[in-house]
Scaffold this active site. Structure first.
Site, PDB file in Angstrom:
ATOM      1  N   CYS A  10       0.741  -1.257   0.133  1.00 45.33           N
ATOM      2  CA  CYS A  10      -0.002   0.114  -0.122  1.00 45.33           C
ATOM      3  C   CYS A  10       1.013   1.146  -0.069  1.00 45.33           C
ATOM      4  O   CYS A  10       1.533   1.642   1.144  1.00 45.33           O
ATOM      5  CB  CYS A  10      -0.855  -0.095   1.258  1.00 45.33           C
ATOM      6  SG  CYS A  10      -1.964   1.465   1.357  1.00 45.33           S
TER       7      CYS A  10
ATOM      8  N   CYS B 292      -0.290   4.189   2.266  1.00 42.86           N
ATOM      9  CA  CYS B 292      -0.705   4.173   3.713  1.00 42.86           C
ATOM     10  C   CYS B 292      -0.426   2.683   4.175  1.00 42.86           C
ATOM     11  O   CYS B 292       0.713   2.272   4.158  1.00 42.86           O
ATOM     12  CB  CYS B 292      -1.938   4.744   3.865  1.00 42.86           C
ATOM     13  SG  CYS B 292      -2.112   4.696   5.881  1.00 42.86           S
TER      14      CYS B 292
ATOM     15  N   CYS C 261      -3.327  -0.077   3.874  1.00 43.85           N
ATOM     16  CA  CYS C 261      -4.589  -0.896   3.423  1.00 43.85           C
ATOM     17  C   CYS C 261      -3.982  -2.149   3.330  1.00 43.85           C
ATOM     18  O   CYS C 261      -2.970  -2.664   2.791  1.00 43.85           O
ATOM     19  CB  CYS C 261      -5.151  -0.566   2.374  1.00 43.85           C
ATOM     20  SG  CYS C 261      -5.849   1.359   2.523  1.00 43.85           S
TER      21      CYS C 261
END
Lengths: 210, 95
Positions: free
Chosen positions: A110, A113, A115
């Protein structure tokens, strides 16, 4: 009332806790007082989070290895397949299973971020959330896999998939050789967290022989 | 356009990946749980959480640990929405 006479007792705090710890507790206290959150709801979520584990994802993979029809359903709609075996697929609208083969290897990252299919794999490892992994999984996937001890043949296509809040990925690793006679439960024990992120292989077939 | 600090894909770096396992500390679980409870009560959502994180200064973003970013975001979004008064968490900590 002042916050010194509220109606719960403070739990012991770890000695090495950073200042953010006190900040999180102050925030919880304020939000509970304001009625923005419910303390039991917070406790329940902590309990839920520490109860999630890669063993759940492993059940899906092992079932897919032994049951081709289930594998098809898992590849078409992993949310529905998880629900079918009684697993909580989490809040994400789409969970996508990707099958690793001798020709294609998937790796999940990700970049924005963190996820991750927490409901099926537990909380993500720290390295998954780290800046170097998020950077280099995209620009140098084979180099990153090498750091995890995984070297793929040059003719294997590496596909890096980038997660979002709306789509999370689960890799179905290749079934290890020598596992033909194994039962589904035994196979599930071979499916590791890292193999479902795509940075390692499943197996080996017999880590401990009796 | 300059790449925003959270947008790490392909960001030039030779930094090694720290592969140490780390069990979540109590305060990290608590932070996760607070944000989840806020999402379920409708006080804030996951897109707002991300906006709060992505609006951190680049220096602060890179310094902060993962759940420190969550905490920062929850505080700033809730302050923006008027759920928290400005500086309210600081005052509670000082009190």
């Amino acid at each position: 009332m002042s916050h010194h006479d509220h109606d719960h007792s403070h739990e012991p705090v770890a000695a090495d806790e950073p200042p953010a710890g006190a900040r999180a507790r102050a925030l919880e206290e304020l939000l509970v007082e304001k009625g923005a959150i419910d303390r039991d709801d917070v406790r329940h979520r902590i309990d839920w989070l520490v109860s999630r584990s890669p063993a759940d994802g492993a059940r899906l993979v092992a079932r897919a290895w032994v049951d081709p029809a289930f594998k098809e359903r898992l590849l078409v709609d992993a949310r529905a397949a998880a629900l079918e075996v009684g697993l909580d697929p989490g809040p994400s609208p789409l969970v996508v299973a990707l099958e690793n083969t001798d020709a294609v290897h998937h790796v999940v990252v990700c970049t924005l971020c963190s996820c991750y299919p927490k409901a099926l794999l537990g909380p993500p490892p720290d390295w998954y959330k780290s800046l170097p992994y998020r950077s280099r999984a995209v620009s140098d996937p084979r180099g990153v896999l090498g750091e995890f001890g995984l070297t793929l043949d040059e003719d294997v296509e590496v596909r890096v998939v980038d997660s979002t809040a709306d789509i999370r990925y689960l890799v179905i690793p290749r079934r290890p050789g020598g596992t033909e006679g194994m039962r589904e439960e035994e196979l599930a024990a071979l499916v590791t967290r890292d193999s479902m992120i795509g940075v390692s292989r499943a197996g080996p077939p017999l880590l401990f022989k009796s | 356009m300059e790449q925003a600090v959270h947008d790490r894909g392909g960001w030039p770096t030779d930094a090694p990946i720290d592969r140490h396992e780390h069990e979540l500390a109590d305060w990290e679980l608590l932070t996760d749980a607070i944000v989840d409870a806020l999402e379920r009560s409708g006080a804030m959502n996951v897109d707002e959480l991300r906006r709060g994180i992505e609006s951190m200064s680049p220096t602060e973003y890179e310094r902060a640990s993962y759940y420190e970013r969550w905490l920062y975001s929850a505080e700033s979004i809730l302050t923006e929405k008027g759920v928290l008064a400005p500086g309210e968490v600081d005052r509670r900590l000082a009190g």
